[in-house]
Design an enzyme around this catalytic site. Structure first.
Site, PDB file in Angstrom:
ATOM      1  N   LYS A 190       0.796  -1.040   0.017  1.00 46.86           N
ATOM      2  CA  LYS A 190       0.006   0.063   0.026  1.00 46.86           C
ATOM      3  C   LYS A 190       0.779   1.067   0.148  1.00 46.86           C
ATOM      4  CE  LYS A 190      -1.753   3.146   1.757  1.00 46.86           C
ATOM      5  NZ  LYS A 190      -1.376   4.591   1.460  1.00 46.86           N
ATOM      6  N   GLU A 265       9.382   1.722  11.305  1.00 42.24           N
ATOM      7  CA  GLU A 265      10.602   2.552  11.036  1.00 42.24           C
ATOM      8  C   GLU A 265       9.511   4.102  10.883  1.00 42.24           C
ATOM      9  OE1 GLU A 265      13.222   1.756  10.958  1.00 42.24           O
ATOM     10  OE2 GLU A 265      13.354  -0.111   9.918  1.00 42.24           O
ATOM     11  N   CYS A 299      14.101  10.970   6.632  1.00 41.16           N
ATOM     12  CA  CYS A 299      13.576  10.567   8.130  1.00 41.16           C
ATOM     13  C   CYS A 299      14.933  10.828   9.064  1.00 41.16           C
ATOM     14  CB  CYS A 299      13.226   9.030   8.099  1.00 41.16           C
ATOM     15  SG  CYS A 299      14.241   8.005   7.423  1.00 41.16           S
ATOM     16  N   GLU A 397       9.300  17.206  14.484  1.00 45.15           N
ATOM     17  CA  GLU A 397       9.929  16.727  13.381  1.00 45.15           C
ATOM     18  C   GLU A 397       9.054  17.615  12.053  1.00 45.15           C
ATOM     19  OE1 GLU A 397       8.433  12.909  11.318  1.00 45.15           O
ATOM     20  OE2 GLU A 397      10.480  12.926  10.571  1.00 45.15           O
TER      21      GLU A 397
HETATM   22  P1  NAD Z   1       2.379   9.040   7.003  1.00 45.61           P
HETATM   23  O1  NAD Z   1       2.447   8.114   8.290  1.00 45.61           O
HETATM   24  O2  NAD Z   1       1.405  10.000   6.795  1.00 45.61           O
HETATM   25  O3  NAD Z   1       1.924   7.643   6.012  1.00 45.61           O
HETATM   26  C1  NAD Z   1       2.578   6.625   5.519  1.00 45.61           C
HETATM   27  C2  NAD Z   1       1.907   5.592   5.252  1.00 45.61           C
HETATM   28  O4  NAD Z   1       0.966   4.991   5.910  1.00 45.61           O
HETATM   29  C3  NAD Z   1       0.996   5.878   4.024  1.00 45.61           C
HETATM   30  O5  NAD Z   1       1.009   5.085   2.963  1.00 45.61           O
HETATM   31  C4  NAD Z   1      -0.221   6.142   4.448  1.00 45.61           C
HETATM   32  O6  NAD Z   1      -1.362   6.257   3.427  1.00 45.61           O
HETATM   33  C5  NAD Z   1      -0.370   4.974   5.627  1.00 45.61           C
HETATM   34  N1  NAD Z   1      -1.425   5.254   6.482  1.00 45.61           N
HETATM   35  C6  NAD Z   1      -1.960   6.507   7.094  1.00 45.61           C
HETATM   36  N2  NAD Z   1      -2.645   6.051   8.074  1.00 45.61           N
HETATM   37  C7  NAD Z   1      -2.658   4.910   8.354  1.00 45.61           C
HETATM   38  C8  NAD Z   1      -3.560   4.108   8.976  1.00 45.61           C
HETATM   39  N3  NAD Z   1      -4.343   4.606   9.865  1.00 45.61           N
HETATM   40  N4  NAD Z   1      -3.316   2.712   8.920  1.00 45.61           N
HETATM   41  C9  NAD Z   1      -2.819   2.219   8.000  1.00 45.61           C
HETATM   42  N5  NAD Z   1      -1.713   2.991   7.091  1.00 45.61           N
HETATM   43  C10 NAD Z   1      -1.869   4.399   7.236  1.00 45.61           C
HETATM   44  O7  NAD Z   1       3.858   9.159   6.752  1.00 45.61           O
HETATM   45  P2  NAD Z   1       4.308  10.214   5.330  1.00 45.61           P
HETATM   46  O8  NAD Z   1       3.773  11.662   5.782  1.00 45.61           O
HETATM   47  O9  NAD Z   1       3.754   9.429   4.163  1.00 45.61           O
HETATM   48  O10 NAD Z   1       5.868  10.052   5.551  1.00 45.61           O
HETATM   49  C11 NAD Z   1       6.708  11.012   6.499  1.00 45.61           C
HETATM   50  C12 NAD Z   1       7.053  10.215   7.714  1.00 45.61           C
HETATM   51  O11 NAD Z   1       7.660   9.016   7.274  1.00 45.61           O
HETATM   52  C13 NAD Z   1       8.255  11.008   8.611  1.00 45.61           C
HETATM   53  O12 NAD Z   1       7.748  11.029   9.730  1.00 45.61           O
HETATM   54  C14 NAD Z   1       9.414  10.490   8.398  1.00 45.61           C
HETATM   55  O13 NAD Z   1      10.350  10.563   9.324  1.00 45.61           O
HETATM   56  C15 NAD Z   1       8.803   9.007   8.037  1.00 45.61           C
HETATM   57  N6  NAD Z   1       9.806   8.056   7.499  1.00 45.61           N
HETATM   58  C16 NAD Z   1      10.540   7.373   8.257  1.00 45.61           C
HETATM   59  C17 NAD Z   1      11.736   6.476   7.958  1.00 45.61           C
HETATM   60  C18 NAD Z   1      12.508   5.563   8.773  1.00 45.61           C
HETATM   61  O14 NAD Z   1      13.136   4.512   7.994  1.00 45.61           O
HETATM   62  N7  NAD Z   1      12.523   5.968   9.942  1.00 45.61           N
HETATM   63  C19 NAD Z   1      11.817   6.558   6.480  1.00 45.61           C
HETATM   64  C20 NAD Z   1      11.035   7.445   5.956  1.00 45.61           C
HETATM   65  C21 NAD Z   1      10.103   8.243   6.188  1.00 45.61           C
END
Ligand code: NAD
Length: 510
Positions: A190, A265, A299, A397
């Site tokens: 997804k 992550e 991240c 963040e």
């Molecule tokens: P997000 O949490 O908004 O979304 C990530 C994914 O989760 C998307 O596919 C989204 O559709 C899905 N999602 C959202 N709500 C959900 C739910 N209730 N149930 C299941 N899935 C759901 O994150 P984002 O804005 O897409 O990405 C940015 C974030 O990702 C930042 O906080 C960044 O630090 C983090 N990130 C972490 C790493 C790492 O390895 N630690 C790497 C890259 C990004």
């Protein structure tokens, strides 16, 4: 900040799809109920495509296909070498499409084109790496002399749900797809709803590489619909999630009902600590790249720079001068160093932190939209100095091109500042003092530490955060462990000594 001459043109890749579908059981399909959502590009902020919006019934269909491929298909039963051949063909195909992938990724995410090119190569490398690893994989056998032999029977787990963010979509998808598939699982991916474009390329790549139908399934859609249904699905055994900490917390709660394996992550607010004895110019190069590459949507960004007071003024001056010279512009222009943020909603979030920062620190560079870019999600590289640890821009963040600088006087104070957030993903330490570097590294609360460098990672090393930055580690054999069960098989040698319950005549004991 330097104007990029090509910013008035907006490059649009040829043959862009106008509609993006799911891929379930080897077929491109729309949502059962026909739901769609609109996909914008971050430069014009106009809709360039619609995408199928997955709902419960679409996730059900994808999980059914993945389950069937797992239970009755060849993939989990293939020899590691056979699976590795497929993985290597996938890597070849990804590499062969490097420039197409890069232009699609840049168009959809706003990442500078030179940085998108690296993403495709890294994605290919993930497949090659896990192809090698499963062929070399062996498991433990343990002997109790004369009494018992035990061995580990490693097995794929089942259907893995992979949920990914938008910041480097294709590369992060490869990071989960490669180990999940290498170990013989079947998957439902997804991808993030802001950036569905590059994920749609996987289907063709996998099909041509010989991955059996049903092993890879893709459902687009919003997190609260498609993502939520995947997390709660009783026939999904694993969720590997990368995204925001708050989303990770929701997923943890929702996965509890069906007790899934979880890899998380999450977000970060990583410190970059510069001691006075460091090579200051090298530290400046690295600390600029560390927060402004990938548009700051990284991240592991070193978004809090802590500098020893004796070099603080010099550091701030040089750092701000360089930040002002960073080329912001059209993501497709190879001269661009910072492109457009992914989506207007994210732009609003980052812009609001820039405004908050103006009352929390001294603005040294940037501070909002660059003058030469009146449209699109552009934010100038923004530097705040003298930021106190209680400040929101120190604690939260931002995930954009915004950095906070704070001075320190002693090693103890530097460590206290470094550990003073809820996050613990990465830390960067700049010093030429060997024992200081290692002492600091061992005490800093971070899953990953880089000494005198920025984020360059060997794929064998553990990847993951501590505190609010994640749970569990992937990377190398740790990914193999996450995506497999280790069944213990025990064989007794010789006579089994078993207490003989019920063997005594009760009458005889009276
Ligand atoms: P997000 O949490 O908004 O979304 C990530 C994914 O989760 C998307 O596919 C989204 O559709 C899905 N999602 C959202 N709500 C959900 C739910 N209730 N149930 C299941 N899935 C759901 O994150 P984002 O804005 O897409 O990405 C940015 C974030 O990702 C930042 O906080 C960044 O630090 C983090 N990130 C972490 C790493 C790492 O390895 N630690 C790497 C890259 C990004």
């Amino acid at each position: 900040m330097t104007a990029s001459p090509d910013t008035r043109t907006h490059y649009v890749p040829e043959d862009l799809p106008t509609h993006i579908q799911h891929y379930i059981d080897g077929e491109f399909v729309d949502s059962v109920g026909g739901a769609t959502f609109e996909v914008l590009d971050p430069v014009s902020n106009t809709t360039y495509a619609t995408a199928a919006a997955g709902q419960q019934e679409d996730i059900d269909a994808a999980v059914r296909a993945a389950r069937e491929a797992f239970t009755n298909g060849p993939w989990p039963r293939m020899k590691p070498r056979e699976r590795a051949r497929v993985l290597n063909r996938i890597a070849d195909a990804v590499e062969a499409q490097e420039s197409r992938l890069a232009e699609l990724e840049t168009f959809d995410t706003g990442l500078p084109i030179t940085q998108s090119r690296g993403q495709a190569l890294r994605a290919a490398e993930n497949f090659r790496f896990f192809a090698d690893l499963i062929v070399a994989q062996f498991d433990d056998a343990m002997k109790v002399p004369g009494a018992q032999i035990n061995y580990v029977n490693r097995k794929p787990i089942g259907v893995a749900g992979l949920i990914t963010p938008w910041n480097t979509p294709f590369m992060l998808e490869s990071w989960k797809l490669a180990p999940a598939l290498a170990t013989g699982n079947t998957v439902v991916l997804k991808p993030a709803e802001f950036t569905p474009l590059s994920a749609s390329l996987w289907a063709k790549i996998f099909r041509e590489a010989g991955l059996p139908d049903g092993v890879f399934n893709l459902v687009n859609g919003l997190g609260e619909d498609a993502g939520d249904a995947l997390v709660k699905h009783p026939d999904v055994q694993l969720i590997s999630f990368t995204g925001e900490t708050t989303t990770g917390q929701t997923i943890f709660r929702n996965a509890a009902q069906s007790l899934k394996g979880l890899s998380m992550e999450l977000g970060g607010k990583s410190p970059c600590v510069v001691f006075a004895d460091a090579d200051i110019d090298a530290a400046i190069d690295s600390a600029l790249f560390g927060v402004f590459s990938l548009n700051g949507e990284r991240c592991t960004a070193g978004s809090r720079i802590l500098v020893e007071r004796s070099v603080y003024a010099e550091f701030c001056e040089k750092y701000a001068a360089r930040a002002k010279s960073i080329v912001v512009g059209d993501p497709h222009d190879p001269r661009t160093e910072v492109g457009a943020l992914v989506h207007p909603e994210h732009f609003e979030k980052v812009a609001s932190y820039v405004e908050i920062g103006k009352s929390e620190g001294t603005l040294l560079a940037g501070g909002g939209r660059p003058e030469h870019l009146p449209h699109g999600n552009y934010i100038a590289p923004t530097v705040f100095a003298d930021v106190a640890p209680e400040a929101r821009i120190f604690q939260e963040e931002i995930f954009g091109p915004v950095v906070a600088l704070t001075p320190f006087d002693t090693d103890a104070e530097a460590l206290e500042l470094a550990n003073n957030t809820k996050y613990g993903l990465a830390a960067y330490i700049w010093t030429n003092d060997l024992s200081r570097a290692h002492t600091f590294a061992q005490n800093v609360e971070a899953g990953m530490v880089w000494l005198n460098s920025h984020n360059v990672r060997d794929l064998r090393t553990p990847f993951g955060g501590v505190k609010a930055s994640g749970l569990g580690h992937e990377g190398g054999y740790r990914s193999i462990d996450f995506y497999t069960d280790q069944q213990a098989v025990h064989i007794t040698l010789g006579t089994v000594h078993t207490p003989r319950f019920g063997a005594t005549d009760p009458a005889a004991t009276d």
